[in-house]
Design a protein around this motif. Structure first.
Motif, short mmCIF file in Angstrom:
data_model
loop_
_atom_site.label_atom_id
_atom_site.label_comp_id
_atom_site.label_asym_id
_atom_site.label_seq_id
_atom_site.Cartn_x
_atom_site.Cartn_y
_atom_site.Cartn_z
N SER A 19 0.79 -1.23 0.00
CA SER A 19 0.00 0.00 0.00
C SER A 19 0.83 1.28 0.00
CB SER A 19 -0.93 0.01 1.22
OG SER A 19 -0.17 -0.05 2.42
N SER A 20 2.16 1.18 -0.09
CA SER A 20 2.98 2.39 -0.07
C SER A 20 4.27 2.18 -0.85
CB SER A 20 3.28 2.81 1.37
OG SER A 20 3.98 1.80 2.06
N GLY A 21 4.92 3.29 -1.16
CA GLY A 21 6.13 3.23 -1.96
C GLY A 21 7.30 2.62 -1.22
N ASN A 22 8.17 1.93 -1.95
CA ASN A 22 9.42 1.46 -1.37
C ASN A 22 10.16 2.67 -0.81
OD1 ASN A 22 12.57 1.27 -2.24
ND2 ASN A 22 11.86 -0.61 -1.26
N GLY A 23 10.68 2.53 0.41
CA GLY A 23 11.29 3.67 1.08
C GLY A 23 12.47 4.25 0.33
N GLY A 24 13.38 3.40 -0.12
CA GLY A 24 14.56 3.89 -0.82
C GLY A 24 14.22 4.53 -2.15
N TYR A 25 13.35 3.88 -2.91
CA TYR A 25 12.95 4.43 -4.21
C TYR A 25 12.26 5.78 -4.03
CZ TYR A 25 10.34 5.06 -8.53
OH TYR A 25 9.82 5.60 -9.68
N SER A 26 11.32 5.85 -3.10
CA SER A 26 10.59 7.09 -2.87
C SER A 26 11.54 8.20 -2.42
CB SER A 26 9.50 6.88 -1.81
OG SER A 26 8.62 5.84 -2.19
N ALA A 27 12.43 7.85 -1.47
CA ALA A 27 13.40 8.82 -0.99
C ALA A 27 14.30 9.30 -2.13
CB ALA A 27 14.23 8.21 0.13
N GLY A 28 14.66 8.39 -3.02
CA GLY A 28 15.50 8.76 -4.15
C GLY A 28 14.83 9.75 -5.08
N LEU A 29 13.52 9.61 -5.26
CA LEU A 29 12.78 10.59 -6.05
C LEU A 29 12.77 11.94 -5.34
CD1 LEU A 29 9.65 8.62 -7.32
CD2 LEU A 29 11.62 9.34 -8.67
N PHE A 30 12.45 11.93 -4.05
CA PHE A 30 12.38 13.18 -3.30
C PHE A 30 13.75 13.88 -3.27
CE2 PHE A 30 9.07 10.86 -0.45
CZ PHE A 30 8.11 10.97 -1.44
N ALA A 31 14.82 13.09 -3.18
CA ALA A 31 16.16 13.64 -2.99
C ALA A 31 16.68 14.37 -4.21
CB ALA A 31 17.13 12.53 -2.61
N VAL A 40 16.97 11.72 3.53
CA VAL A 40 15.50 11.78 3.53
C VAL A 40 15.02 11.11 4.80
CG1 VAL A 40 13.38 11.11 2.35
CG2 VAL A 40 15.40 11.79 1.02
N MET A 41 14.27 11.86 5.60
CA MET A 41 13.63 11.30 6.79
C MET A 41 12.17 11.06 6.47
SD MET A 41 13.42 12.75 10.71
CE MET A 41 15.17 12.46 10.95
N LEU A 42 11.76 9.80 6.50
CA LEU A 42 10.38 9.45 6.19
C LEU A 42 9.51 9.62 7.43
CD1 LEU A 42 11.08 6.28 4.02
CD2 LEU A 42 10.31 8.52 3.21
N GLY A 60 18.01 25.20 2.68
CA GLY A 60 18.40 24.15 1.75
C GLY A 60 17.62 22.86 1.84
N ALA A 61 16.60 22.81 2.69
CA ALA A 61 15.80 21.59 2.88
C ALA A 61 14.46 21.72 2.17
CB ALA A 61 15.57 21.34 4.37
N PHE A 62 13.82 20.57 1.98
CA PHE A 62 12.50 20.50 1.35
C PHE A 62 11.62 19.55 2.15
CE2 PHE A 62 15.45 21.74 -1.91
CZ PHE A 62 14.77 22.69 -2.65
N ALA A 72 7.86 13.37 4.03
CA ALA A 72 9.30 13.27 4.24
C ALA A 72 9.93 14.65 4.33
CB ALA A 72 9.96 12.49 3.11
N LYS A 73 11.08 14.70 5.00
CA LYS A 73 11.93 15.89 4.98
C LYS A 73 13.21 15.53 4.25
CE LYS A 73 14.09 19.50 7.75
NZ LYS A 73 14.31 20.07 9.11
N ILE A 74 13.65 16.42 3.37
CA ILE A 74 14.82 16.18 2.53
C ILE A 74 15.83 17.29 2.79
CG2 ILE A 74 15.60 15.78 0.18
CD1 ILE A 74 11.90 15.91 0.66
#
Length: 250
Positions: A19-31, A40-42, A60-62, A72-74
Motif C-alpha cells: 500500500s505504499s512506496g518502497n522507502g529507498g525508491y521514494s526517498a531517491g525521487l524526493f532527494a 531523507v527522513m520518512l 536548503g531543505a525541502f 518526508a523531509k529532505i
C-alpha cells in the motif's frame, strides 16, 4: 529544482509494502530536489498513484507533502561508510542462495519492488541480500535492466537509492522483528550503465533501543564503490500495526 520535480507520483510498481512506496525508491525521487548527497527522513508512508508535492522548507531543505500530510523531509547530508571486508563472489552467490532458501526469515514484505521474492524477473529488482558465510556483511549481485535508465543512458538515481535501501534492513539481522525505514542518506559517486554487474552489500552499524543503524554500498565489477548509504530503521512495537502489515502483505 524544476516545476516538474516539484510534483511526484509513485507508481504502484514501486511499492515496498503493497500500500505504499518502497522507502529507498521514494526517498531517491524526493532527494532529486537536492544537488549532491542528501538525506531523507520518512515521516509517513509514501502514497502510491497520488501526487506528492515538494515544498521549500528553508536552509536548503525541502518537504514532501501529500494533502495535509508531511511524507518526508529532505536535506543535504554527509555520508560516511567504513566497510568491513566485502565477501568474494562465491560468498555473495552463497548469500543469494541462502536468502532464497530461508522460508522463515525476514521476508515480511514479499512483493517489495527491491527485495520481494514474489516479484517476477524484469518487474522487481530481486536483490536478495542474504548473510554472507562467516561475514557480518549481507550481499547480492545486481544487474540493472535497460528500463531503469534515464535519458542519458545511465541508471536513474532513484533505483540506486532503492538498491541501497533493502540490503540495510536484512543486514540488521533481527529475524522476524519488523522494522521500517526512518532515514536514509545517500551519496552517488557514479551512475552505472544498465547491464553492469554490481554488488549490493550492507552491514549493521549498531542500535539504540528501537533504533537500528546500518550502511550499504554498491560496488562495480572492479569492486569500486559507486554509491553509499547510511540508514536508520525503527523497530515497530505496536502489535496491531504489525499484524495489519503482515496481513496486507501476505
Amino acid at each position: 529544482m524544476s516545476d516538474a520535480a516539484r510534483s511526484i507520483v509513485i507508481d504502484k510498481r514501486f511499492c515496498g509494502p503493497k500500500s505504499s512506496g518502497n522507502g529507498g525508491y521514494s526517498a531517491g525521487l524526493f532527494a532529486q530536489a537536492i544537488d549532491g548527497p542528501a538525506a531523507v527522513m520518512l515521516k509517513a508512508p509514501p502514497p502510491l498513484d497520488r501526487p506528492v508535492s515538494l515544498r521549500d522548507a528553508g536552509e536548503g531543505a525541502f518537504e514532501a507533502v501529500s494533502g495535509e500530510t508531511v511524507i518526508a523531509k529532505i536535506e543535504p547530508a554527509t555520508v560516511t561508510v567504513a566497510s568491513p571486508p566485502i565477501p568474494d563472489d562465491a560468498a555473495v552467490a552463497q548469500a543469494h542462495d541462502d536468502f532464497l532458501k530461508d522460508e522463515d526469515g525476514f521476508q515480511i514484505i514479499p512483493y517489495c519492488f527491491v527485495c520481494g521474492k514474489e516479484r517476477a524477473p524484469g518487474d522487481g529488482l530481486r536483490i536478495f541480500s542474504g548473510p554472507a558465510p562467516d561475514s557480518s556483511v549481507n550481499a547480492d549481485f545486481w544487474t540493472p535492466a535497460a528500463d531503469l535508465a534515464g535519458d542519458d543512458g545511465l541508471v536513474r538515481p532513484e533505483f540506486l537509492w532503492a538498491a541501497l535501501d533493502c540490503p540495510t534492513a536484512y543486514a540488521l539481522r533481527v529475524g522476524n522483528r519488523m522494522t521500517l525505514l526512518g532515514r536514509i542518506a545517500v551519496e552517488i559517486f557514479r551512475r552505472p550503465e544498465p547491464g553492469e554487474r554490481l554488488i549490493a552489500a550492507a552491514w549493521r552499524e549498531g542500535e539504540d533501543g528501537r533504533k537500528h543503524y546500518s550502511s550499504s554500498v554498491l560496488l562495480d565489477e572492479k569492486r569500486n564503490i559507486i554509491a553509499a548509504a547510511n540508514t536508520l530503521w525503527i523497530e515497530l512495537n505496536d502489535p496491531a500495526l504489525i499484524e495489519k502489515l503482515r496481513a496486507e502483505n501476505a
